[in-house]
Write an enzyme that holds these catalytic residues in place. Structure first.
Site, PDB file in Angstrom:
ATOM      1  N   ASP A 195       0.817  -1.222   0.000  1.00 44.46           N
ATOM      2  CA  ASP A 195       0.000   0.000   0.000  1.00 44.46           C
ATOM      3  C   ASP A 195       0.847   1.268   0.000  1.00 44.46           C
ATOM      4  O   ASP A 195       0.523   2.243  -0.685  1.00 44.46           O
ATOM      5  CB  ASP A 195      -0.948   0.007   1.207  1.00 44.46           C
ATOM      6  CG  ASP A 195      -2.237  -0.760   0.925  1.00 44.46           C
ATOM      7  OD1 ASP A 195      -2.245  -1.573  -0.024  1.00 44.46           O
ATOM      8  OD2 ASP A 195      -3.229  -0.552   1.645  1.00 44.46           O
ATOM      9  N   ASN A 204      -5.123  -2.008  -4.534  1.00 42.39           N
ATOM     10  CA  ASN A 204      -6.313  -1.991  -3.685  1.00 42.39           C
ATOM     11  C   ASN A 204      -6.063  -1.114  -2.458  1.00 42.39           C
ATOM     12  O   ASN A 204      -6.537  -1.395  -1.364  1.00 42.39           O
ATOM     13  CB  ASN A 204      -6.676  -3.428  -3.267  1.00 42.39           C
ATOM     14  CG  ASN A 204      -8.107  -3.527  -2.763  1.00 42.39           C
ATOM     15  OD1 ASN A 204      -8.890  -2.585  -2.859  1.00 42.39           O
ATOM     16  ND2 ASN A 204      -8.450  -4.669  -2.201  1.00 42.39           N
ATOM     17  N   ASP A 229     -11.193  -2.875  11.829  1.00 44.56           N
ATOM     18  CA  ASP A 229     -10.135  -3.813  11.435  1.00 44.56           C
ATOM     19  C   ASP A 229      -9.784  -4.752  12.585  1.00 44.56           C
ATOM     20  O   ASP A 229      -9.706  -5.971  12.409  1.00 44.56           O
ATOM     21  CB  ASP A 229      -8.887  -3.056  10.963  1.00 44.56           C
ATOM     22  CG  ASP A 229      -9.083  -2.414   9.596  1.00 44.56           C
ATOM     23  OD1 ASP A 229     -10.159  -2.617   8.990  1.00 44.56           O
ATOM     24  OD2 ASP A 229      -8.182  -1.705   9.128  1.00 44.56           O
ATOM     25  N   GLU A 256     -11.380  -4.692   1.766  1.00 48.72           N
ATOM     26  CA  GLU A 256     -10.632  -5.420   0.740  1.00 48.72           C
ATOM     27  C   GLU A 256     -11.439  -6.565   0.139  1.00 48.72           C
ATOM     28  O   GLU A 256     -11.220  -6.984  -0.994  1.00 48.72           O
ATOM     29  CB  GLU A 256      -9.318  -5.946   1.328  1.00 48.72           C
ATOM     30  CG  GLU A 256      -8.230  -4.900   1.434  1.00 48.72           C
ATOM     31  CD  GLU A 256      -8.363  -3.956   2.610  1.00 48.72           C
ATOM     32  OE1 GLU A 256      -7.407  -3.197   2.859  1.00 48.72           O
ATOM     33  OE2 GLU A 256      -9.413  -3.941   3.287  1.00 48.72           O
ATOM     34  N   HIS A 262      -5.474  -9.252   3.293  1.00 44.03           N
ATOM     35  CA  HIS A 262      -4.405  -9.425   4.276  1.00 44.03           C
ATOM     36  C   HIS A 262      -4.925  -9.722   5.668  1.00 44.03           C
ATOM     37  O   HIS A 262      -4.357 -10.530   6.405  1.00 44.03           O
ATOM     38  CB  HIS A 262      -3.519  -8.166   4.297  1.00 44.03           C
ATOM     39  CG  HIS A 262      -4.262  -6.891   4.590  1.00 44.03           C
ATOM     40  ND1 HIS A 262      -3.820  -5.957   5.489  1.00 44.03           N
ATOM     41  CD2 HIS A 262      -5.437  -6.379   4.099  1.00 44.03           C
ATOM     42  CE1 HIS A 262      -4.671  -4.936   5.541  1.00 44.03           C
ATOM     43  NE2 HIS A 262      -5.648  -5.174   4.708  1.00 44.03           N
ATOM     44  N   ARG A 263      -6.025  -9.063   6.066  1.00 41.55           N
ATOM     45  CA  ARG A 263      -6.518  -9.251   7.435  1.00 41.55           C
ATOM     46  C   ARG A 263      -7.147 -10.630   7.631  1.00 41.55           C
ATOM     47  O   ARG A 263      -7.105 -11.191   8.726  1.00 41.55           O
ATOM     48  CB  ARG A 263      -7.496  -8.141   7.817  1.00 41.55           C
ATOM     49  CG  ARG A 263      -6.852  -6.767   7.733  1.00 41.55           C
ATOM     50  CD  ARG A 263      -7.083  -5.875   8.923  1.00 41.55           C
ATOM     51  NE  ARG A 263      -6.282  -4.667   8.796  1.00 41.55           N
ATOM     52  CZ  ARG A 263      -5.048  -4.542   9.250  1.00 41.55           C
ATOM     53  NH1 ARG A 263      -4.460  -5.537   9.876  1.00 41.55           N
ATOM     54  NH2 ARG A 263      -4.379  -3.422   9.068  1.00 41.55           N
ATOM     55  N   LYS A 272       0.270  -6.531   1.579  1.00 39.38           N
ATOM     56  CA  LYS A 272      -0.464  -5.257   1.515  1.00 39.38           C
ATOM     57  C   LYS A 272      -0.089  -4.346   2.678  1.00 39.38           C
ATOM     58  O   LYS A 272       0.072  -3.137   2.486  1.00 39.38           O
ATOM     59  CB  LYS A 272      -1.970  -5.529   1.512  1.00 39.38           C
ATOM     60  CG  LYS A 272      -2.823  -4.273   1.420  1.00 39.38           C
ATOM     61  CD  LYS A 272      -4.293  -4.634   1.307  1.00 39.38           C
ATOM     62  CE  LYS A 272      -5.183  -3.436   1.532  1.00 39.38           C
ATOM     63  NZ  LYS A 272      -5.027  -2.365   0.552  1.00 39.38           N
TER      64      LYS A 272
END
Length: 427
Positions: free
Chosen positions: A50, A95, A314, A342, A386-387, A412
């Site tokens: 990112d 993204n 998040d 995402e 990613h999360r 990311k």
């Protein structure tokens, strides 16, 4: 590319983690440094996909910067006139919402011919509320493919004024407007329609804008007042604190199966709202100790909670995994904006949690999770998110382990995540 990562059951968690720089702060600080008068040196910059998209875009428009210390130190020469691009260009931003949304506003300031685009998922993430707000301030913006979504063509024209912004979808829309409004010709008043999501992320933005010499007033997050015709000034040196969202996985791991874990880089003095994750973990039973720039989490018996987590969307994903190791049914409320991240995280979480044996109820804006009596060994799809990969890594704390598909999606925000996580895993 690694197709999957098989994680065997881990019997004990203990150790110390030095957190990478915050993604949210890194991309905001890069942009503000580019807009400011003078040279800014950023320390502990996050080196991830990112931030690389942001840096690539800045380089393409003529912002000069140099990187050192494994890309963690950035010397950047501010020149906001660089955002007035003389030729027609297209910038690909993957993204990275923290690049797409604020750059859209900044390019709206000057007469331009700039296209912002991203990968397939970015081009599915709604942006119409931000575009509508900028258009109220005079911006000329066109959608290239689908109405309300990137890619978008920006031709400039933004002068400020009175703006109504829908605040219910993404705090990044307001962040974007707050960064650009001080540079507009006119004073700007932003009226928030609906309940503003993720307020702590707006606090990050206001804190950083203040660091660069500009003050923003607001009336309980419902009306924001920004004086126009201002200039950002470099603070000289700025150290980016650790990523509080990333801290959540390590703090959760030790709460589930510690030992203790100490995360260094966030603490009582953090400007990130996601440090509240540690307080939620404490409500569930974990033992938490705070320092100014560290948090220690220690194992204890965990019980379910029922909580509005709109402020920490998040980190709330990590709570969904902690729920699997807690007694009772956990309900995570007011998280509609998971759907525009995402991936559609409400749907993705539901699918993957059910695989491991949990009883899951998915609502429009909530998730109810009852832990399984016995864990199923599962192949977890990560949806290029990613999360999802980082959250479900915690399933190695079950007695069956886990198989994470496409673990490389963590580039990311945290390319070294799995290496760091394994340092606290003891057998």
């Amino acid at each position: 590319m690694q197709k999957f990562l098989q994680m065997k059951p881990v019997s004990y968690i203990d150790g110390v983690i030095n957190l990478p720089g915050s993604k949210s702060i890194s991309n905001r600080a890069l942009l503000l440094s580019s807009l400011a008068n003078g040279i800014t040196t950023l320390h502990n910059l996050l080196d991830s996909e990112d931030t690389q998209y942001m840096l690539s875009a800045l380089k393409k428009i003529g912002i000069f910067y140099s990187l050192s210390d494994g890309n963690k130190i950035c010397h950047i020469t501010g020149n906001h006139q660089s955002f007035k691009v003389s030729n027609s260009i297209s910038l690909f931003l993957g993204n990275a919402g923290t690049a797409m949304r604020p750059l859209l506003s900044v390019f709206s300031l000057y007469k331009n011919d700039v296209i912002l685009t991203g990968n397939n998922r970015m081009n599915e993430r709604p942006i119409k509320h931000l575009v509508n707000a900028l258009q109220q301030g005079g911006a000329i913006i066109e959608y290239k493919n689908n109405l309300g979504y990137p890619p978008i063509l920006i031709k400039g024209g933004f002068i400020g004024g009175s703006i109504i912004l829908n605040g219910t979808i993404s705090s990044q829309f307001l962040t974007s407007l707050l960064i650009v409004a001080p540079l507009a010709i006119k004073n700007t008043t932003i009226f928030i329609k609906g309940n503003l999501v993720s307020k702590p992320y707006i606090d990050i933005t206001i804190n950083l804008i203040k660091l660069f010499g500009v003050y923003i007033k607001h009336d309980t997050y419902s009306v924001f007042y920004i004086e126009g015709n201002q200039e950002y000034q470099t603070p000289g040196n700025y150290t980016i604190e650790g990523d509080a969202s990333s801290a959540s996985y390590f703090l959760a791991a030790s709460a589930i199966k510690g030992g203790s874990v100490k995360v260094i880089g966030v603490g009582k003095k953090s400007i990130q709202g996601d440090v509240k994750f540690a307080s939620v973990l404490e409500k569930m039973g974990a033992i938490i100790n705070w320092g100014d720039s560290f948090i220690i989490s220690t194992k204890n018996t965990l019980t379910a909670i029922d909580l509005d987590m709109n402020d920490i969307p998040d980190a709330a994903m990590t709570i969904a995994i902690v729920a699997l190791f807690s007694k009772g049914t956990t309900i995570i409320r007011n998280i509609y904006n998971w759907r525009v991240k995402e991936t559609d995280r409400l749907s993705a979480m539901t699918n993957e949690l059910k695989k491991v044996g949990a009883i899951v109820k998915e609502g429009k804006d909530f998730l109810s999770i009852t832990p399984p009596n016995n864990f199923n060994f599962s192949e977890i799809n990560t949806y290029n998110d990613h999360r999802m990969a980082m959250c479900f890594s915690l399933l190695c704390l079950s007695d069956v382990g886990v198989k994470i598909m496409d673990p490389n999606c963590v580039i990311k925000t945290y390319p070294e995540y799995f290496q760091d996580f394994l340092t606290i895993c003891k057998n």
